[in-house]
Design an enzyme around this catalytic site. Structure first.
Site, short mmCIF file in Angstrom:
data_model
loop_
_atom_site.label_atom_id
_atom_site.label_comp_id
_atom_site.label_asym_id
_atom_site.label_seq_id
_atom_site.Cartn_x
_atom_site.Cartn_y
_atom_site.Cartn_z
N GLY A 180 17.33 -21.44 0.69
CA GLY A 180 16.28 -20.30 0.57
C GLY A 180 16.83 -19.11 1.27
N ILE A 185 12.65 -15.19 5.14
CA ILE A 185 12.98 -15.67 6.43
C ILE A 185 14.21 -16.44 6.51
CG2 ILE A 185 12.54 -17.75 7.77
CD1 ILE A 185 9.66 -17.46 6.97
N TYR A 240 0.23 -26.42 -2.21
CA TYR A 240 1.12 -25.39 -1.11
C TYR A 240 0.92 -26.29 -0.03
CZ TYR A 240 3.47 -22.27 1.91
OH TYR A 240 4.27 -21.65 2.67
#
Length: 272
Positions: free
Chosen positions: A9, A14, A156
């Site tokens: 990611g 981030i 989530y």
């Protein structure tokens, strides 16, 4: 000694911020992302290696693991950072609910496929969770793919709880063999993690709201701290962190039998 650091990611948010903060001279940085353009741009900027992988397809995760194992004799840090909030319930090509697969099942598969090398390297494994594990989760170990009842936020929250349960079970199983695992909450960060979510979440994390959010670099601070400090000295393996301190997770995160059951079911789902 030069280290090899792998961040998933890492094409945005981030992950990209952490990659920039961890791009030390002499170390080997490996960035993994779904977007070829963004991932290669980050890799070129940082003179890092890169892999393009879509976590909605577990065959690509297997290819990633094989590629990493072949290219890097040791991996010192594996940061499982890829994730996001999705919109409606959708099944991946592997037949699993998308939020669960991207946030938990894919990083579980990647880590377990690399486990022998990670053990040999005495690696640190960092899992990006969220405080959503406390406030959004309605966890049902018998319905991991949310077939009975679905909402984007609940899915989530459940997945972020899975990140912590996985961290604790990874530490239980492999801590004595050299692994140091940790999960962390980055804070509410202005990033693209809600890009595939519903209109309400897009609004909540949209342009105006971002004024009050952390920057990606601020959100990456605890990840970078875990990656660069001493496990067992500066931090305690197996714990969940926020702002560089042990944080309170969902009460379910502290049930060893639940962590073990999640591991076994996850392993069966990915045929490990």
């Amino acid at each position: 000694m030069a280290r090899t650091i792998v961040i998933t990611g890492a094409s945005d948010g981030i992950g990209a911020a952490a990659a920039k903060m961890l791009a030390y001279p002499g170390d080997r940085l490996v960035v993994v992302g779904r977007s070829p353009q963004k991932t290669r741009a980050i890799a070129e900027e940082l003179e890092a290696d890169s892999f393009i992988t879509d976590f909605t397809d577990l065959s690509q995760v297997r290819e990633l693991a094989a590629g990493l194992a072949e290219k890097y004799p040791r991996i010192d840090v594996l940061a499982n950072n890829a994730g996001g909030i999705m919109a409606g319930r959708e099944l991946t090509v592997d037949g699993h609910e998308k939020t669960f697969q991207v946030n938990h099942l894919a990083p579980f598969l990647l880590t377990t496929l690399l486990i022998e090398g990670l053990v040999a390297s005495r690696a640190t494994v960092i899992n990006t969770s969220s405080r959503a594990n406390r406030f959004m989760a309605r966890f049902d170990i018998d319905d991991l793919d949310a077939a009975k009842k679905y909402s984007a936020n609940t899915a989530y929250g459940n997945a972020k709880l899975c990140n912590i349960l996985f961290t604790r079970e990874l530490q239980r199983r492999y801590g004595d063999h050299g692994i140091s695992a940790a999960a962390f909450h980055p804070g509410v960060v202005a990033s693209g993690f809600s890009a595939e979510s519903n209109p309400i979440n897009k609004l909540a994390y949209g342009t105006l709201a971002r004024r009050f959010m952390l920057s990606p670099a601020q959100g990456a601070d605890t990840l970078v701290w875990l990656a660069t400090s001493v496990p067992g000295g500066d931090w305690t393996p197996g714990e969940y962190y926020a702002k560089r301190k042990v944080a309170k997770a969902n009460p379910l995160a502290y049930r060893p039998e639940l962590a073990e059951s999640l591991w076994e079911q996850s392993a069966a789902m990915v045929a490990v």
